[in-house]
Design an enzyme around this catalytic site. Sequence first.
Site, mmCIF file in Angstrom:
data_model
loop_
_atom_site.group_PDB
_atom_site.id
_atom_site.type_symbol
_atom_site.label_atom_id
_atom_site.label_comp_id
_atom_site.label_asym_id
_atom_site.label_seq_id
_atom_site.Cartn_x
_atom_site.Cartn_y
_atom_site.Cartn_z
ATOM 1 N N ARG A 79 33.961 31.933 43.544
ATOM 2 C CA ARG A 79 35.267 31.111 43.472
ATOM 3 C C ARG A 79 36.181 31.932 44.613
ATOM 4 N NH1 ARG A 79 33.394 32.090 38.405
ATOM 5 N NH2 ARG A 79 33.653 30.397 36.833
ATOM 6 N N HIS A 82 40.108 33.828 41.744
ATOM 7 C CA HIS A 82 39.462 33.952 40.424
ATOM 8 C C HIS A 82 38.149 34.435 40.414
ATOM 9 C CE1 HIS A 82 43.472 32.949 38.534
ATOM 10 N NE2 HIS A 82 43.463 31.956 39.303
ATOM 11 N N ARG A 119 37.825 32.857 29.740
ATOM 12 C CA ARG A 119 37.483 33.755 31.002
ATOM 13 C C ARG A 119 38.922 34.285 31.390
ATOM 14 N NH1 ARG A 119 37.261 33.572 36.707
ATOM 15 N NH2 ARG A 119 35.378 34.751 37.464
ATOM 16 N N ASN A 155 47.769 31.783 33.485
ATOM 17 C CA ASN A 155 47.815 33.347 34.001
ATOM 18 C C ASN A 155 48.658 33.899 33.093
ATOM 19 O OD1 ASN A 155 46.489 32.759 36.589
ATOM 20 N ND2 ASN A 155 48.363 32.144 37.587
ATOM 21 N N PHE A 168 49.256 26.037 48.524
ATOM 22 C CA PHE A 168 48.397 27.082 48.000
ATOM 23 C C PHE A 168 47.386 27.379 49.036
ATOM 24 C CE2 PHE A 168 44.631 28.472 45.421
ATOM 25 C CZ PHE A 168 45.382 29.045 44.440
ATOM 26 N N ARG A 365 46.630 20.804 41.383
ATOM 27 C CA ARG A 365 45.413 21.691 40.489
ATOM 28 C C ARG A 365 44.462 20.715 39.886
ATOM 29 N NH1 ARG A 365 47.410 25.913 36.546
ATOM 30 N NH2 ARG A 365 45.528 26.855 36.848
ATOM 31 N N TYR A 369 40.638 21.680 41.121
ATOM 32 C CA TYR A 369 39.753 22.472 40.188
ATOM 33 C C TYR A 369 38.372 21.578 40.077
ATOM 34 C CZ TYR A 369 42.585 26.209 38.670
ATOM 35 O OH TYR A 369 43.489 27.232 38.496
ATOM 36 N N ARG A 376 30.925 24.630 43.949
ATOM 37 C CA ARG A 376 30.113 25.632 43.607
ATOM 38 C C ARG A 376 28.954 25.112 42.964
ATOM 39 N NH1 ARG A 376 32.133 28.579 39.739
ATOM 40 N NH2 ARG A 376 31.124 30.513 40.295
#
Length: 712
Positions: A79, A82, A119, A155, A168, A365, A369, A376
């Site tokens: 990532r 994070h 997580r 968070n 960002f 976001r 995401y 990934r």
Amino acid sequence: MAQVVDKLVNSTVGDAKKRQMDGFTIDQNEKTPLTSYFGTKIAETDIALRAGARGPTVLEDFHNREKISHFDHERIPERVVHARGAGAFGEFKLHTPLTGLTTAKILTDTSKTTPAYVRFSTVGGSRGSADSVRDPRGFAARFYTDEGNWDLVGNNVPVFFIQDAIKFPDLIHAVKPEPHNEIPQAQTAHDNAWDFMGLHPQSTHMQQWAMSDRFIPRSFRHMQGFGVHTFRLLDAEGKSTFVKYHWTPHLGTHSLVWDEALKLAGQDPDFHRRDLWDAIEAGAYPKWELGVQLVKEEDEHNFDFDLLDSTKIIPEDLVPVKNIGTLTLNRNPVDYFAEVEQVAFCTQHIVPGMDFTNDPLLAGRNFSYQDTQISRLGVNFGDIPVNRPVCPFMTNQRDGQNTMFSKSNRQAYHPNRFDILPTTEPAKGGFRSYPEVVAGIKERMHGPKFNEFTSQAQLFYNSMSEPEKKNIISAYQFELSKCYETIVQQNAINRINLVDHDLALAVAESLKDIKVPDAVPNHGKRSEFLSQITGKNQTFTAEGRKVGIYLLPGYSYAQVEPLKLAFSAAGMMVKFVGPGTGKVEAGNGQTQIAEFTFENSRSTHFDALIFIGGDSDDYTKKLKNGRLIHAAREAYMHLKAIAATGNAVGWLTDLALPGDLPADAKTKSEITQANGVLLAPSVGVGAEFSEKFIDAVAKHRVWDREVDHIAA
């Protein structure tokens, strides 16, 4: 009746998510022979096939090729943020329904126990960085509901550095290691980070949280969580209520001290993930309350800040948090890579009865995401077991890398002549978006209340206790001393001065050639809920705390066993530390098992320390050990509860901490308590001693202890 059946099933074969995951868990043991990926049993896996004992390795060795090729491709992109994290499974139980505010069953049906997964993570560091760095912590919770996955991706602090997701990339490029030398790792203590924060007013509030103890939590178990954004709840008629989500730990919100965090980064880089794993394995299941702040649609503009601004909180003094359910983490992953590295959260994963607001950071976001997970894990990341819902999921998406299912549907489109995969109307459980009225000119600008940056930063700093303010000053001094360009330091001081003039003066004392601007008015307002030391609704308990009990051969067993029983009864984790692992024999021949040694652990591994005396006079000679002396001084410097019993009292007062404790304590018959240290030289370690020590541990730190002279 259904609730009883659910409870019985869950207790015998696991919750719905565990049962699903079990179907993808391969049990490998001495009865399962090694095979190739395609089932051929392997006779030799240590030596490659060669043409002669000293000849070349041959290409036909399919097992060698398969083994090496798979190894070459075992890593996936980490990532961008994070990257370092730890995860665990658990359950969520609603106890206070939001009936009439939402149709989401997870927030209205108290009979259900919902499988959950969390997580935790750091933000800026790489996957191999340390746990205890100064950084925000991700708190990403997933609920495997009957209506689909709900991901609450937040968070451990309720605000962020920026208001708009378009910033960002700038933020992360600034705080990541500097590109010319890839230094420093997992830190903002460098020029680029503070160049950005000094020049970017939106970060003013977040800076205060970043320099506070919130960014160095004691553990994941002692950490709050926040949804950060304002979301919507929708009732059956589509009426909206604004909501902010809060997670409050049952063990209280507590932090490390900075010197402790620095040392742990080297002594045990896995400190937080190990703590979470060990707690769950020990049955000390971490718990949080899910709380909500609710604001009626018609009250949206009744505040001096914008509800859509993620750099602002809704102060609890204005809108109380209402606790509605309990999250319990009770199961560790079976396979870290499969269940933690491949878990893929998306803020856009919500269920009927919920919706988004126009928060510009949330909007970004919601795109980013999903995009990140595809990068990934591939476009079919939702088929990975840890990401699958437990309810039926049917889509017209097809193909793509790593397709996991063969679908009988030949009409992968809508509408089709067979009405395959029909849509569901909202009245029957289909998702409905809030019918928000949208008006305005297309332009690049924020609402007017977005342009105020200092009021809540002042509120946060004003609300801190004196020890917390001292720690904020020290944090700023450390960070800015690692910046080597004067203009960066000056811009940072200019921004700090907008929060509090005295704070800016104190930070600037450690910097050269820096001018503090004239004072800017501070509104003087405080919140009762922001301090971790004096804050309202803060929890102080010894439950879940780790106490290190230091033993040497010949210790007094009678002084140890009552403590072990009392501490265990209080929910504390008792860890014995000895000269070696294994049995440590007492003077009477009985033993305790040492899990830690003087060499493989430090005081930083424990919340509190006890040094046990011995049955003979020569026991004190054994206590003249540098590691033991250092442990006592270091724990004292870190403001932890410390105790000594029997003839270890004189060692502690005269050798380990001379001048800090009353020298005559070793001659008294009663228990002495001084500077947060409990001394019992000649009385039994019965209920009085145990109760006083448990009470000292529950307070987390001895904040009024003077330790500037201590070197450890």
